[in-house]
Design a protein around this motif. Structure first.
Motif, PDB file in Angstrom:
ATOM      1  N   UNK A   1       0.540  -1.485   0.136  1.00  0.00           N
ATOM      2  CA  UNK A   1       0.014  -0.095  -0.249  1.00  0.00           C
ATOM      3  C   UNK A   1       1.269   1.146  -0.267  1.00  0.00           C
ATOM      4  N   UNK A   2       1.806   1.644  -1.455  1.00  0.00           N
ATOM      5  CA  UNK A   2       2.036   2.805  -1.605  1.00  0.00           C
ATOM      6  C   UNK A   2       1.214   4.002  -0.449  1.00  0.00           C
ATOM      7  N   UNK A   3       2.963   4.669  -0.005  1.00  0.00           N
ATOM      8  CA  UNK A   3       1.906   6.212   0.856  1.00  0.00           C
ATOM      9  C   UNK A   3       2.404   7.159  -0.182  1.00  0.00           C
ATOM     10  N   UNK A   4       1.521   8.023  -0.507  1.00  0.00           N
ATOM     11  CA  UNK A   4       1.676   9.800  -0.971  1.00  0.00           C
ATOM     12  C   UNK A   4       1.954  10.784  -0.139  1.00  0.00           C
ATOM     13  N   UNK A   5       2.928  11.261   0.193  1.00  0.00           N
ATOM     14  CA  UNK A   5       2.948  12.125   1.505  1.00  0.00           C
ATOM     15  C   UNK A   5       3.673  13.059   0.469  1.00  0.00           C
ATOM     16  N   UNK A   6       4.176  14.148   1.535  1.00  0.00           N
ATOM     17  CA  UNK A   6       5.225  15.432   0.776  1.00  0.00           C
ATOM     18  C   UNK A   6       6.037  14.794   0.673  1.00  0.00           C
ATOM     19  N   UNK A   7       7.470  14.774   0.175  1.00  0.00           N
ATOM     20  CA  UNK A   7       8.405  14.658   0.579  1.00  0.00           C
ATOM     21  C   UNK A   7       9.324  16.214   0.430  1.00  0.00           C
ATOM     22  N   UNK A   8       8.613  17.527   0.456  1.00  0.00           N
ATOM     23  CA  UNK A   8       9.437  18.127   0.211  1.00  0.00           C
ATOM     24  C   UNK A   8      10.668  17.762   1.437  1.00  0.00           C
ATOM     25  N   UNK A   9      11.800  18.979   1.827  1.00  0.00           N
ATOM     26  CA  UNK A   9      13.241  19.014   2.516  1.00  0.00           C
ATOM     27  C   UNK A   9      12.045  19.873   4.159  1.00  0.00           C
ATOM     28  N   UNK A  10      12.430  19.846   5.136  1.00  0.00           N
ATOM     29  CA  UNK A  10      12.245  20.706   5.916  1.00  0.00           C
ATOM     30  C   UNK A  10      13.238  22.096   5.840  1.00  0.00           C
ATOM     31  N   UNK A  11      13.245  23.196   6.698  1.00  0.00           N
ATOM     32  CA  UNK A  11      14.416  24.183   6.951  1.00  0.00           C
ATOM     33  C   UNK A  11      15.482  23.288   8.033  1.00  0.00           C
ATOM     34  N   UNK A  12      16.915  23.631   7.248  1.00  0.00           N
ATOM     35  CA  UNK A  12      17.839  22.995   8.437  1.00  0.00           C
ATOM     36  C   UNK A  12      17.658  21.553   7.822  1.00  0.00           C
ATOM     37  N   UNK A  13      17.080  20.409   7.230  1.00  0.00           N
ATOM     38  CA  UNK A  13      16.976  19.373   7.659  1.00  0.00           C
ATOM     39  C   UNK A  13      18.243  18.776   6.517  1.00  0.00           C
ATOM     40  N   UNK A  14      18.962  17.495   7.682  1.00  0.00           N
ATOM     41  CA  UNK A  14      20.338  17.478   7.018  1.00  0.00           C
ATOM     42  C   UNK A  14      19.846  16.423   6.113  1.00  0.00           C
ATOM     43  N   UNK A  15      20.295  15.624   4.806  1.00  0.00           N
ATOM     44  CA  UNK A  15      19.470  14.056   4.277  1.00  0.00           C
ATOM     45  C   UNK A  15      20.003  13.316   5.102  1.00  0.00           C
ATOM     46  N   UNK A  16      20.278  12.503   5.753  1.00  0.00           N
ATOM     47  CA  UNK A  16      20.232  11.738   6.372  1.00  0.00           C
ATOM     48  C   UNK A  16      18.640  11.882   7.115  1.00  0.00           C
ATOM     49  N   UNK A  17      18.444  12.970   7.930  1.00  0.00           N
ATOM     50  CA  UNK A  17      17.440  13.022   8.864  1.00  0.00           C
ATOM     51  C   UNK A  17      15.832  13.156   7.833  1.00  0.00           C
ATOM     52  N   UNK A  18      16.587  13.843   6.799  1.00  0.00           N
ATOM     53  CA  UNK A  18      15.203  13.429   5.665  1.00  0.00           C
ATOM     54  C   UNK A  18      14.963  12.063   5.309  1.00  0.00           C
ATOM     55  N   UNK A  19      15.548  10.967   5.217  1.00  0.00           N
ATOM     56  CA  UNK A  19      15.672   9.853   5.005  1.00  0.00           C
ATOM     57  C   UNK A  19      14.701   8.922   5.826  1.00  0.00           C
TER      58      UNK A  19
END
Length: 202
Positions: free
Chosen positions: A33-51
């Motif tokens: 069941x694929x999730x449909x979410x907003x994958x935009x970065x948050x301010x100050x978010x680093x790539x590992x945290x984002x993943x």
């Protein structure tokens, strides 16, 4: 076997065929069941945290409608020189990405999360990947296979892309998109362990 020994269903919150393949290789039954979410970065978010955050949000989104299942969320990003390489928008961009990665090391960050019964557990794998040196003709030939077009960084390590990856330091399956051992370790936090082909209480 009692009801309390019957493992919960497994749900993959992703449409990635690579992630489905890896769970399938374990011999475990699961639904997608694929999730449909907003994958935009948050301010100050680093790539590992984002993943890792996206992995959690994918799992939590599907767990809202499958609360008693073990819901697996995962997200993979490719990072070089501090820049994130997502899925290429077209063939030209795919070639440009591959040329940028050519002959160099880059990092693959894959977050994975398990959600069930209102709880979520997550983790992150960081892998160093080294490409052999490629000329534009080789990059164009690889892109022409179509394989890079739905993958972060414009390559897949398990397909034709195996011919351009010179070496890795870390979890191979994380580069494919799902760190299997870490996923199973997270499932253990919910009281289930992998029994080779099935989950058992533990």
């Amino acid at each position: 076997m009692t009801d309390t020994d019957t493992p919960p269903p497994i749900v993959l919150a992703s449409q990635s065929p690579r992630r489905a393949e890896l769970i399938g290789r374990l011999g475990l039954e699961f639904e997608v069941f694929p999730a449909d979410i907003d994958e935009s970065y948050r301010d100050g978010e680093m790539p590992p945290e984002h993943a890792e955050r996206l992995a959690r949000e994918k799992a939590e989104t599907i767990a809202a409608t499958h609360p008693h299942a073990l819901v697996v969320g995962s997200d993979t990003i490719v990072v070089i020189d501090g820049a994130v390489l997502g899925k290429p928008r077209d063939r030209e961009q795919a070639v440009d990405m591959l040329m940028r990665l050519s002959g160099r090391d880059h990092e693959v960050c894959t977050g994975v999360a398990i959600a069930m019964d209102g709880r979520v557990e997550s983790g992150l794998e960081r892998v160093r990947v080294r490409f052999r040196t490629l000329d534009r003709e080789a990059c164009e030939a690889y892109v022409a296979t179509g394989e890079p077009m739905d993958k972060a960084g414009a390559y897949g390590i398990q397909g034709f892309g195996s011919a351009i990856v010179e070496g890795i330091e870390g979890d191979y399956f994380a580069v494919m998109g799902l760190p299997v051992v870490r996923m199973l370790a997270l499932i253990e936090r919910f009281g289930w362990r992998y029994g080779f082909g099935r989950l058992v209480r533990g």
